[in-house]
Design a protein around this motif. Structure first.
Motif, mmCIF file in Angstrom:
data_model
loop_
_atom_site.group_PDB
_atom_site.id
_atom_site.type_symbol
_atom_site.label_atom_id
_atom_site.label_comp_id
_atom_site.label_asym_id
_atom_site.label_seq_id
_atom_site.Cartn_x
_atom_site.Cartn_y
_atom_site.Cartn_z
ATOM 1 N N ARG A 140 1.001 -1.235 -0.021
ATOM 2 C CA ARG A 140 0.069 -0.058 0.074
ATOM 3 C C ARG A 140 0.838 1.194 -0.052
ATOM 4 N N TYR A 141 1.873 1.157 0.739
ATOM 5 C CA TYR A 141 2.842 2.277 0.693
ATOM 6 C C TYR A 141 3.952 2.376 -0.003
ATOM 7 N N VAL A 163 6.762 1.275 7.387
ATOM 8 C CA VAL A 163 5.252 1.360 7.656
ATOM 9 C C VAL A 163 5.130 2.311 8.621
ATOM 10 N N GLU A 166 5.105 5.857 7.954
ATOM 11 C CA GLU A 166 4.179 6.320 7.085
ATOM 12 C C GLU A 166 2.538 6.458 7.858
ATOM 13 N N GLY A 170 4.435 9.998 7.703
ATOM 14 C CA GLY A 170 5.429 10.196 6.566
ATOM 15 C C GLY A 170 6.816 10.747 7.580
#
Length: 227
Positions: A140-141, A163, A166, A170
C-alpha cells in the motif's frame, strides 16, 4: 527527543503458554519515530523442536539453532536495549505474550502493557475493512518487499519501521530544521539526501481489498456510502 523501540519475534508456533518458544528477536531503536541505526538481533535455541510448518514460515530448522544462546542468556541484553521506553510491534499482543512467557520462565517481571504500541491497530484505524498485514501495508505504501521470502524478524523490523513512519504521517513527521547551534538535527541529517520533494503515494485497492471493504460497509446500519 522521544525514544521508542520497534521489535519482532519469530517462534516455534502460535501458543506462548502452550509450549512454543521464541527462536529470534530483532529490535530497532527509534528517536522521534525515526530509526537511529542501533539494533538488537539474536537467534535463540528454543530448547525444543521446530515444527515443519513453523520452519516453512521463518526458514529456521532445529539444526540452524543448535549452539545458539538460550533466552535466559540474552534476556538481560534485550531488556537493557529496550530500557523503559515505548515498545512498537505489529500484532503486539502476540510478541508481548511470547516475551512475557519467556521472562516468566526465568523469574523476571513481564513487560508492562502500558508500553505497547500496536501498528496493526493503527493500520486498522486508518484502513478499516482492508487487509492490514505487513505485506499488504508495504504494498500500500510502495515499500520494497523483494527480500521478504520468509518471515525474518530483522527484515520485518526494517519493513515495519518504514510502515510505522507512514502511519505516523510520513518522513516529515517530527522533522527538525536545525539545532540551537545551527547544526542539523538527527532527522534532517538522515533525510536531507532526499533532493526532490516527497510525492504522495496513490493507494489503489485491489479486488481483495475492495471486497473486504464492501463486506465491512455491509455490516453497518444504514451506511452513508449506500445512500
Amino acid at each position: 527527543m522521544k525514544r521508542s523501540v520497534l521489535f519482532d519475534t519469530e517462534t516455534t508456533g502460535l501458543e506462548a503458554t502452550g509450549g512454543d518458544r521464541i527462536i529470534e528477536i530483532a529490535a530497532l531503536e527509534l528517536l522521534g519515530d525515526l530509526p537511529t541505526g542501533r539494533a538488537f538481533h539474536v537467534l535463540i535455541d528454543p530448547e525444543r523442536d521446530v515444527p515443519p510448518e513453523a520452519a516453512r514460515v521463518h526458514g529456521f530448522t532445529r539444526e540452524d539453532l543448535e549452539g545458539k544462546p538460550k533466552f535466559a542468556e540474552i534476556a538481560d541484553d534485550f531488556l537493557a536495549f529496550i530500557g523503559n521506553d515505548e515498545l512498537i510491534a505489529h500484532n503486539a499482543t502476540f510478541d508481548f505474550g511470547f516475551i512475557n512467557a519467556e521472562l516468566d520462565r526465568i523469574g523476571k517481571p513481564p513487560l508492562d502493557d502500558e508500553r505497547k504500541v500496536d501498528t496493526l491497530l493503527l493500520a486498522r484505524d486508518r484502513f478499516p475493512g482492508m487487509p492490514n498485514n505487513l505485506d499488504a501495508l508495504c504494498r500500500r505504501y510502495g515499500i520494497d518487499l523483494s527480500e521478504r521470502t520468509t518471515h525474518n524478524a530483522l527484515l520485518d523490523c526494517k519493513l515495519l519501521s518504514e510502515v510505522y513512519i507512514e502511519l505516523m504521517g510520513g518522513r516529515q513527521h517530527g522533522l527538525g530544521l536545525g539545532g540551537e547551534d545551527g547544526e542539523d538535527t538527527l532527522q534532517s541529517v538522515r533525510y536531507k539526501r532526499q533532493e526532490t520533494p516527497r510525492r504522495p503515494i496513490l493507494i489503489v485497492p485491489d479486488e481483495t481489498a475492495l471486497a473486504a471493504h464492501a463486506a465491512f460497509v455491509d455490516a453497518m446500519k444504514d451506511p452513508v456510502w449506500r445512500r
